[in-house]
Design an enzyme around this catalytic site. Structure first.
Site, PDB file in Angstrom:
ATOM      1  N   SER B 119      12.443  36.768 -21.662  1.00  0.00           N
ATOM      2  CA  SER B 119      10.998  36.936 -21.795  1.00  0.00           C
ATOM      3  C   SER B 119      10.643  38.322 -22.333  1.00  0.00           C
ATOM      4  CB  SER B 119      10.305  36.706 -20.450  1.00  0.00           C
ATOM      5  OG  SER B 119      10.674  37.707 -19.538  1.00  0.00           O
ATOM      6  N   LYS B 159       7.368  41.125 -16.683  1.00  0.00           N
ATOM      7  CA  LYS B 159       6.170  40.804 -17.458  1.00  0.00           C
ATOM      8  C   LYS B 159       5.441  42.097 -17.782  1.00  0.00           C
ATOM      9  CE  LYS B 159       6.258  36.234 -17.182  1.00  0.00           C
ATOM     10  NZ  LYS B 159       6.404  35.381 -18.376  1.00  0.00           N
TER      11      LYS B 159
END
Lengths: 204, 204
Positions: B119, B159
């Site tokens: 990610s 994130k």
DNA sequence: TTGACTAGAGAACAAATGTTCTCTATCATG
DNA sequence: CATGATAGAGAACATTTGTTCTCTAGTCAA
């Protein structure tokens, strides 16, 4: 400051003793290790080294010699410019020290170099990362290594290294940089400084 | 092996002495540092510690105590699964220890997590990297953080975090993963485990 | 209470070790 | 040659320091 041969050998001995034993040698042990007989003579050498700033010792206390620059404690030195000469030579400029054990990367000895360009960007190695290099290992096909090329690359640079009987190829992980190939005599110009064993990135 | 309070305090003292002086303390110096008067008593403690394997000392030689390994020394724990509960709680499963000082990353306390997905690939953080996380810091707009989301993300994930008065957004550095947004009540489901302060990669 | 046990004090010893001094042999240089 | 510098030998000394022993006060369990 210039060091005499004897002084250099003393530093070498202390360094290896420290590595092997984990503590400083006594004056007499240094004598024995270098074949001298008189602690007094060795003491003169040590005093001179202290005056030159190459080591420190606390007066009167036993076994307190320490190498000034990169002697004590597990730490990975980060070298600034890697010029001619073998890496890890005493003359290298150490711009930082990473307080972590080289065994973290499976190497008994290693050093760090700050990554300058983006030649390895597709391997997700970014400028500013610290590349951890293990010097003097057997080359492995396809390994990432810190290399210099006589006359072309004057600073240590990361490249993927491949070779066969005829040539050595230095490949970047970045399409902007074409691979370089060195054939025959040319191959001698490539200097492998060591193999990449890890990356440390400090995100601000 | 269980250590007594005294033994632990002796180890602490040796560790700090070592850090400050660069060489081992003598038995009497440890006494002085801890308010004891008798070197004999301290010697018994040291012998016990040696028997327990917490330190090593060469018989007869002065100032040769060494902490074994990193015996409780500086190390960054790498956590396996981060389930419910605060990170660094005693119940966490520690799958590895990185023998390096947390100050390397400017944090007084931090832990590592093995990066699972891709990610963050566009920030050049690859699967297998160890993300170094500093827990419980003030959130900063745009920082990379290890987060979990109640009911959705059960394992710690990296994130980019942004927020305003109404919502929290978790953004990946990978176009394959759309950003997630949490509004109003929903925001409570987001758990920030800590801020990314570094990356360690071990290349095989 | 008694007994076992522990932490620590205090004394004492022998060895290791830092440090100083003096004395040679060597060697380069004017 | 004379001179001065230098490396090292050797002796000697004063501490520091590891190590051992004995003794005392406190603690804890039976």
């Amino acid at each position: 400051m210039k060091l005499t041969d004897r002084e250099r050998s003393v530093l070498d001995f202390i360094r290896s003793y420290l590595k092997e034993h984990g503590h400083s040698p006594s004056v007499r042990e240094i004598c024995k290790g270098l074949g001298l007989k008189s602690p007094g003579s060795m003491y003169k050498v040590l005093s001179s080294l202290r005056r030159k700033g190459a080591l420190a010792m606390e007066g009167g206390k036993r076994r307190t010699v320490r190498l000034k620059k990169w002697g004590n404690g597990p730490a990975i030195p980060v070298l600034g410019r890697i010029a001619a000469g073998p890496p890890l030579a005493a003359s290298q400029e150490i711009i930082d020290e990473l307080p972590c054990d080289p065994t973290l990367f499976g190497a008994s000895q290693c050093f760090g170099v700050v990554v300058k360009g983006d030649s390895m960007i597709e391997r997700h190695i970014s400028p500013g990362d610290i590349a951890i290099i293990e010097p003097s290992t057997q080359p492995v096909q396809g390994m990432i290594a810190a290399v210099m090329v006589e006359g072309i690359i004057h600073e240590a640079t990361l490249k993927i290294v491949k070779w066969d009987d005829e040539s050595i190829r230095l490949i970047s992980a970045n399409p902007a940089y074409p691979p370089m190939e060195f054939r025959g005599e040319e191959r001698a110009r490539v200097r492998l400084l060591g193999r990449l064993v890890g990356i440390i990135r400090r995100t601000p």
